[in-house]
Design a protein around this motif. Structure first.
Motif, PDB file in Angstrom:
ATOM      1  N   ALA A 127      24.632   5.319   7.742  1.00  0.00           N
ATOM      2  CA  ALA A 127      23.295   5.860   8.030  1.00  0.00           C
ATOM      3  C   ALA A 127      22.234   4.775   7.867  1.00  0.00           C
ATOM      4  CB  ALA A 127      22.998   7.053   7.125  1.00  0.00           C
ATOM      5  N   GLU A 128      22.075   4.282   6.660  1.00  0.00           N
ATOM      6  CA  GLU A 128      21.072   3.254   6.368  1.00  0.00           C
ATOM      7  C   GLU A 128      21.274   2.827   4.918  1.00  0.00           C
ATOM      8  OE1 GLU A 128      17.031   4.734   6.461  1.00  0.00           O
ATOM      9  OE2 GLU A 128      17.620   6.717   5.795  1.00  0.00           O
ATOM     10  N   CYS A 129      20.298   2.113   4.348  1.00  0.00           N
ATOM     11  CA  CYS A 129      20.372   1.762   2.934  1.00  0.00           C
ATOM     12  C   CYS A 129      19.417   2.678   2.168  1.00  0.00           C
ATOM     13  CB  CYS A 129      20.029   0.292   2.732  1.00  0.00           C
ATOM     14  SG  CYS A 129      21.206  -0.806   3.542  1.00  0.00           S
ATOM     15  N   GLY A 177      12.631   3.793  11.226  1.00  0.00           N
ATOM     16  CA  GLY A 177      11.947   2.686  10.541  1.00  0.00           C
ATOM     17  C   GLY A 177      11.031   1.893  11.468  1.00  0.00           C
ATOM     18  N   ILE A 178       9.909   1.490  10.938  1.00  0.00           N
ATOM     19  CA  ILE A 178       8.938   0.728  11.727  1.00  0.00           C
ATOM     20  C   ILE A 178       9.412  -0.722  11.886  1.00  0.00           C
ATOM     21  CG2 ILE A 178       6.535  -0.146  11.629  1.00  0.00           C
ATOM     22  CD1 ILE A 178       5.949   2.800  10.462  1.00  0.00           C
ATOM     23  N   THR A 179      10.053  -1.249  10.870  1.00  0.00           N
ATOM     24  CA  THR A 179      10.641  -2.594  10.974  1.00  0.00           C
ATOM     25  C   THR A 179      11.845  -2.545  11.928  1.00  0.00           C
ATOM     26  OG1 THR A 179      10.120  -2.706   8.622  1.00  0.00           O
ATOM     27  CG2 THR A 179      11.247  -4.596   9.565  1.00  0.00           C
ATOM     28  N   ARG A 180      12.601  -1.472  11.855  1.00  0.00           N
ATOM     29  CA  ARG A 180      13.742  -1.267  12.765  1.00  0.00           C
ATOM     30  C   ARG A 180      13.276  -1.342  14.214  1.00  0.00           C
ATOM     31  NH1 ARG A 180      15.582   3.315  15.400  1.00  0.00           N
ATOM     32  NH2 ARG A 180      17.850   3.716  15.500  1.00  0.00           N
ATOM     33  N   GLY A 194      13.179  -3.399   6.543  1.00  0.00           N
ATOM     34  CA  GLY A 194      12.252  -2.457   5.918  1.00  0.00           C
ATOM     35  C   GLY A 194      10.934  -3.149   5.629  1.00  0.00           C
ATOM     36  N   THR A 195       9.919  -2.354   5.402  1.00  0.00           N
ATOM     37  CA  THR A 195       8.591  -2.905   5.128  1.00  0.00           C
ATOM     38  C   THR A 195       8.633  -3.844   3.932  1.00  0.00           C
ATOM     39  OG1 THR A 195       7.550  -0.990   6.079  1.00  0.00           O
ATOM     40  CG2 THR A 195       6.231  -2.248   4.508  1.00  0.00           C
ATOM     41  N   ALA A 196       9.344  -3.444   2.868  1.00  0.00           N
ATOM     42  CA  ALA A 196       9.396  -4.277   1.669  1.00  0.00           C
ATOM     43  C   ALA A 196      10.341  -5.461   1.875  1.00  0.00           C
ATOM     44  CB  ALA A 196       9.826  -3.450   0.473  1.00  0.00           C
ATOM     45  N   ASN A 206      11.341  13.501  -1.706  1.00  0.00           N
ATOM     46  CA  ASN A 206      12.701  13.796  -2.192  1.00  0.00           C
ATOM     47  C   ASN A 206      13.597  12.587  -1.949  1.00  0.00           C
ATOM     48  OD1 ASN A 206      13.207  17.035  -2.645  1.00  0.00           O
ATOM     49  ND2 ASN A 206      11.428  16.547  -1.415  1.00  0.00           N
ATOM     50  N   TYR A 207      13.688  11.705  -2.913  1.00  0.00           N
ATOM     51  CA  TYR A 207      14.481  10.484  -2.747  1.00  0.00           C
ATOM     52  C   TYR A 207      15.660  10.446  -3.711  1.00  0.00           C
ATOM     53  CZ  TYR A 207      12.517   7.569   0.905  1.00  0.00           C
ATOM     54  OH  TYR A 207      12.179   7.033   2.135  1.00  0.00           O
ATOM     55  N   LEU A 208      16.056  11.621  -4.235  1.00  0.00           N
ATOM     56  CA  LEU A 208      17.085  11.582  -5.283  1.00  0.00           C
ATOM     57  C   LEU A 208      18.432  11.054  -4.803  1.00  0.00           C
ATOM     58  CD1 LEU A 208      16.430  14.518  -7.733  1.00  0.00           C
ATOM     59  CD2 LEU A 208      16.516  12.085  -8.226  1.00  0.00           C
ATOM     60  N   ILE A 238       0.849  -1.194   0.000  1.00  0.00           N
ATOM     61  CA  ILE A 238       0.000   0.000   0.000  1.00  0.00           C
ATOM     62  C   ILE A 238       0.884   1.244   0.000  1.00  0.00           C
ATOM     63  CG2 ILE A 238      -1.863   1.200   1.238  1.00  0.00           C
ATOM     64  CD1 ILE A 238      -2.052  -1.685   2.782  1.00  0.00           C
ATOM     65  N   ARG A 239       0.672   2.096  -0.962  1.00  0.00           N
ATOM     66  CA  ARG A 239       1.436   3.344  -1.036  1.00  0.00           C
ATOM     67  C   ARG A 239       0.469   4.497  -0.783  1.00  0.00           C
ATOM     68  NH1 ARG A 239       5.995   5.503  -3.705  1.00  0.00           N
ATOM     69  NH2 ARG A 239       6.900   3.543  -3.027  1.00  0.00           N
ATOM     70  N   VAL A 240       0.744   5.261   0.254  1.00  0.00           N
ATOM     71  CA  VAL A 240      -0.052   6.448   0.564  1.00  0.00           C
ATOM     72  C   VAL A 240       0.816   7.666   0.258  1.00  0.00           C
ATOM     73  CG1 VAL A 240      -1.419   7.640   2.319  1.00  0.00           C
ATOM     74  CG2 VAL A 240      -1.075   5.168   2.486  1.00  0.00           C
TER      75      VAL A 240
HETATM   76  N1  PXG Z   1      14.955   3.922   5.201  1.00  0.00           N
HETATM   77  C1  PXG Z   1      14.388   4.503   4.137  1.00  0.00           C
HETATM   78  C2  PXG Z   1      15.097   5.607   3.455  1.00  0.00           C
HETATM   79  C3  PXG Z   1      13.137   4.066   3.681  1.00  0.00           C
HETATM   80  O1  PXG Z   1      12.573   4.644   2.614  1.00  0.00           O
HETATM   81  C4  PXG Z   1      13.147   2.390   5.448  1.00  0.00           C
HETATM   82  C5  PXG Z   1      14.368   2.905   5.852  1.00  0.00           C
HETATM   83  C6  PXG Z   1      12.513   1.291   6.235  1.00  0.00           C
HETATM   84  O2  PXG Z   1      11.433   1.786   7.016  1.00  0.00           O
HETATM   85  P1  PXG Z   1      10.186   0.888   7.412  1.00  0.00           P
HETATM   86  O3  PXG Z   1       9.361   1.792   8.255  1.00  0.00           O
HETATM   87  O4  PXG Z   1       9.525   0.455   6.148  1.00  0.00           O
HETATM   88  O5  PXG Z   1      10.720  -0.255   8.198  1.00  0.00           O
HETATM   89  C7  PXG Z   1      12.507   2.976   4.339  1.00  0.00           C
HETATM   90  C8  PXG Z   1      11.186   2.446   3.876  1.00  0.00           C
HETATM   91  C9  PXG Z   1       9.172   1.661  -1.828  1.00  0.00           C
HETATM   92  C10 PXG Z   1       9.163   1.455  -0.362  1.00  0.00           C
HETATM   93  O6  PXG Z   1       8.264   1.200  -2.496  1.00  0.00           O
HETATM   94  C11 PXG Z   1      10.005   2.180   0.429  1.00  0.00           C
HETATM   95  C12 PXG Z   1      10.011   1.966   1.799  1.00  0.00           C
HETATM   96  C13 PXG Z   1       9.169   1.042   2.370  1.00  0.00           C
HETATM   97  C14 PXG Z   1       8.295   0.329   1.574  1.00  0.00           C
HETATM   98  C15 PXG Z   1       8.290   0.530   0.189  1.00  0.00           C
HETATM   99  O7  PXG Z   1      10.081   2.295  -2.331  1.00  0.00           O
HETATM  100  N2  PXG Z   1      10.910   2.690   2.536  1.00  0.00           N
END
Ligand code: PXG
Length: 290
Positions: free
Chosen positions: A181-183, A208-211, A245-247, A152-154, A87-89
């Motif tokens: 920092a992160e990925c 991050g929520i998964t974090r 991450g969520t994905a 802004n994800y550039l 789900i993308r909001v």
């Molecule tokens: N860092 C960044 C920069 C993110 O964009 C996470 C960490 C992980 O966070 P969550 O809360 O998901 O554990 C994200 C999450 C997509 C997509 O379609 C991107 C994210 C999550 C789901 C889908 O690009 N980013």
């Protein structure tokens, strides 16, 4: 496929955005990526809270209440008859004029896409994923805070491009000082001498929520977790590295910059956390079809 566009459900072909929308013209907007598992939306409250916090940080007023937003997210999954959904909001500043002044945009615009999810190939969860460290640095908190999940994800996209160029699927991003920092779309963890480490968000990571889930799971397993800055060198010599991450859920990293990490196979703590995470996503969440 039906898309929720400002509260109304329209077919995909009719779900269009104005060329004057500041989300498109200036990246002025925020988003969330949420998943449902077997008809249950995982961590819905947490994602909606983060969406509204990201919007608040930009003084972007979302035109509906959190409760209404949650109801529309649930309905988006339901109307598309999905069980396992991505789900993308997205909330944008809305249409305005040619000029970046947000006060010229009278009303924010939002949409919800509920689609099926494209996952990392299953083999990587068994074998582990190779990654690189990209030369593109993560946004700095004193410019655009990485805690804001903005449009802004550039930087991250440039990092992803570099990963593609090296034939891998993900890249680790450092901050301006060179700390991990992160990925590009995931948080990062490492295991060193039995302790679990993840960078604090002030280093330049999304909250991050998964974090947060992994930190909670580790605490429940009596594993010590430290949120302290660390460097690429620490990753190279770590026993285990994984991203969250969520994905991606929890993805073992077995190779960074063509260097073997740990044994070169997914480590025991990574595997145990992934198992627990899978169990929780199977049982928790907001029911869509109740
Ligand atoms: N860092 C960044 C920069 C993110 O964009 C996470 C960490 C992980 O966070 P969550 O809360 O998901 O554990 C994200 C999450 C997509 C997509 O379609 C991107 C994210 C999550 C789901 C889908 O690009 N980013």
């Amino acid at each position: 496929m039906l898309i929720c566009l400002n509260g109304k459900f329209v077919p995909k072909e009719k779900a269009v955005v104005s060329v004057f929308d500041h989300g498109l013209l200036y990246g002025d907007g925020v988003f969330e990526g949420i998943r449902s598992y077997n008809g249950r939306i995982f961590k819905l409250d947490e994602h909606v809270d983060r969406l509204y916090d990201s919007a608040k940080a930009l003084t972007l007023s979302i035109p509906v209440s959190k409760e209404k937003m949650k109801a529309e997210i649930i309905l988006s999954v339901k109307k598309n008859k999905l069980k396992d959904a991505y789900i993308r909001v997205v909330v944008t500043r809305g249409p305005g004029d040619l000029g970046l002044n947000p006060t010229k945009c009278p009303k924010a615009f939002y949409f919800i896409i509920a689609a099926s999810i494209s996952l990392y190939p299953a083999k990587f969860y068994k074998q582990g994923l190779p990654v690189i460290i990209t030369s593109t640095r993560r946004n700095t908190p004193d410019a655009l805070s990485p805690r804001v999940k903005s449009l802004n994800y550039l930087n991250n996209i440039l990092g992803k491009l570099e990963a593609n160029n090296y034939g891998v699927l993900e890249a680790v991003m450092l901050n301006r000082e060179g700390y991990v920092a992160e990925c590009t779309a995931d948080n990062i963890f490492m295991v060193s001498k039995g302790v679990l480490y993840t960078p604090p968000t002030y280093v330049g990571a999304l909250d991050g929520i998964t974090r947060a889930m992994v930190v909670e799971l580790a605490a429940g397993m009596s594993i010590k977790v430290k949120e302290v800055p660390f460097t690429a060198c620490d990753l190279y010599v770590a026993e285990e590295v994984f991203l969250t991450g969520t994905a991606a859920e929890i993805m073992p990293i077995i190779n960074i910059d063509a260097r073997k990490i740990g044994t070169g196979k997914p480590g025991p703590l990574t595997v145990a956390l992934l198992e627990k995470y899978k169990q929780i996503t199977r049982t928790e969440g907001t029911e869509v079809y109740s």
